[in-house]
Write a protein that holds these residues in place. Structure first.
Motif, PDB file in Angstrom:
ATOM      1  N   ASP A  34      -2.785   4.227   2.714  1.00  0.00           N
ATOM      2  CA  ASP A  34      -3.384   4.097   4.048  1.00  0.00           C
ATOM      3  C   ASP A  34      -3.988   2.710   4.240  1.00  0.00           C
ATOM      4  O   ASP A  34      -3.859   2.103   5.315  1.00  0.00           O
ATOM      5  CB  ASP A  34      -4.465   5.165   4.251  1.00  0.00           C
ATOM      6  CG  ASP A  34      -3.890   6.560   4.457  1.00  0.00           C
ATOM      7  OD1 ASP A  34      -2.666   6.654   4.709  1.00  0.00           O
ATOM      8  OD2 ASP A  34      -4.641   7.535   4.337  1.00  0.00           O
TER       9      ASP A  34
ATOM     10  N   GLN B 299      -2.225  -0.445   7.619  1.00  0.00           N
ATOM     11  CA  GLN B 299      -2.927  -0.436   8.896  1.00  0.00           C
ATOM     12  C   GLN B 299      -2.112  -1.235   9.918  1.00  0.00           C
ATOM     13  O   GLN B 299      -1.810  -2.409   9.720  1.00  0.00           O
ATOM     14  CB  GLN B 299      -4.322  -1.042   8.747  1.00  0.00           C
ATOM     15  CG  GLN B 299      -5.188  -0.340   7.704  1.00  0.00           C
ATOM     16  CD  GLN B 299      -5.493   1.109   8.059  1.00  0.00           C
ATOM     17  OE1 GLN B 299      -4.880   1.693   8.946  1.00  0.00           O
ATOM     18  NE2 GLN B 299      -6.442   1.703   7.352  1.00  0.00           N
TER      19      GLN B 299
ATOM     20  N   GLU C  66      -7.512  -0.172  13.671  1.00  0.00           N
ATOM     21  CA  GLU C  66      -7.521   0.173  12.251  1.00  0.00           C
ATOM     22  C   GLU C  66      -7.637  -1.056  11.353  1.00  0.00           C
ATOM     23  O   GLU C  66      -7.730  -0.928  10.136  1.00  0.00           O
ATOM     24  CB  GLU C  66      -6.223   0.914  11.889  1.00  0.00           C
ATOM     25  CG  GLU C  66      -5.946   2.159  12.706  1.00  0.00           C
ATOM     26  CD  GLU C  66      -4.563   2.714  12.439  1.00  0.00           C
ATOM     27  OE1 GLU C  66      -3.706   1.930  11.945  1.00  0.00           O
ATOM     28  OE2 GLU C  66      -4.327   3.899  12.712  1.00  0.00           O
TER      29      GLU C  66
ATOM     30  N   ASP D 282     -11.699   0.146   3.869  1.00  0.00           N
ATOM     31  CA  ASP D 282     -10.399  -0.049   3.219  1.00  0.00           C
ATOM     32  C   ASP D 282     -10.490  -1.054   2.072  1.00  0.00           C
ATOM     33  O   ASP D 282      -9.780  -0.926   1.068  1.00  0.00           O
ATOM     34  CB  ASP D 282      -9.358  -0.510   4.239  1.00  0.00           C
ATOM     35  CG  ASP D 282      -8.922   0.620   5.152  1.00  0.00           C
ATOM     36  OD1 ASP D 282      -8.930   1.780   4.693  1.00  0.00           O
ATOM     37  OD2 ASP D 282      -8.580   0.363   6.312  1.00  0.00           O
TER      38      ASP D 282
END
Length: 244
Positions: A51, A55, A60, A68
């Motif tokens: 994930d 992005q 995001e 992240d």
């Protein structure tokens, strides 16, 4: 026959729903799933790393002090710890990744961390879309080159340049897929990728045809008095029923 891994399908093994499923069944059948805790943690860690490096949208995007970045640093520490346990003989080779996979993951995660921090700190980026940091387009390009080359798995530099020039012409003459226009099916461009492939495989007449084609294209560029469609209609090797 060559077989290829479908990456998109493979990654679906390491998603959050799989980890949740393991926990769900372990709560109901603890004896059967008693050794699944580590697998659940492994799946969650890979899911979080995937994930973080995929992005795609500004909302995001990774920013300063982003979660992240924490995920990537945790992933790196996790891989380093796993490798240390293997080096210290605390776990066997069967309980560790292959050397190539382990090294590849560590280099990839560290590279994402370094590039993201550089863009944020040194280049003053507001955010970083990590999904853009890949070589997919480069791989697709060389895949097209290999496809046109046919049985020639190792094209020489002159052959590569010739194929590259042909692709440039093809990209200019192929009909648009979208936009404020409609493709005339009876008169659309008849230059197709299949034609280029056949041209490269026809070694007996290839050089002469390529020479004539280049001359026509040069005239088109320099004088502009010929229609591109006329040039390719003149060459019978490009005149195929499937193109109409």
């Amino acid at each position: 026959m060559k077989q290829f891994i479908r990456t998109k399908l493979t990654i679906q093994l390491f998603i959050k729903s799989v980890a949740v499923g393991l926990r769900f069944y372990r709560d109901r059948q603890p004896d059967f799933f008693k050794d699944s805790i580590e697998t659940e943690q492994f799946t969650l860690m890979l899911n979080n790393i995937f994930d973080a490096v995929n992005q795609k949208f500004p909302k995001e995007g990774i920013k300063q002090n982003s979660h992240d970045l924490e995920v990537l640093n945790e992933g790196k520490q996790w891989l380093d710890s796993w490798k240390s346990n293997y080096d210290d003989s605390n776990i066997t080779a069967d309980e560790f990744l292959t050397q190539q996979t382990a090294e590849g993951l560590r280099v990839t995660v560290q590279s994402y961390i370094d590039i993201t921090l550089y863009l944020l700190d040194k280049c003053n980026f507001s955010y970083v879309l990590t999904s853009k940091l890949n070589q997919d387009y480069l791989e697709k390009f060389f895949g097209v080159i290999r496809q046109i080359a046919g049985p020639n798995d190792h094209p020489s530099t002159p052959t590569f340049l010739q194929l590259y020039r042909m692709l440039n012409v093809y990209s200019l003459l192929k009909p648009p897929k979208s936009g404020h226009c409609k493709v005339d099916e009876e008169n659309k461009s008849i230059l197709d990728i299949i034609d280029l492939k056949e041209l490269m495989n026809d070694t007996s007449v290839r050089k002469e045809k390529v020479k004539k084609l280049k001359q026509k294209i040069d005239i088109l560029i320099e004088e502009g008095d010929e229609d591109p469609e006329d040039i390719f209609l003149e060459h019978d090797y490009l005149y195929k029923k499937h193109c109409f």
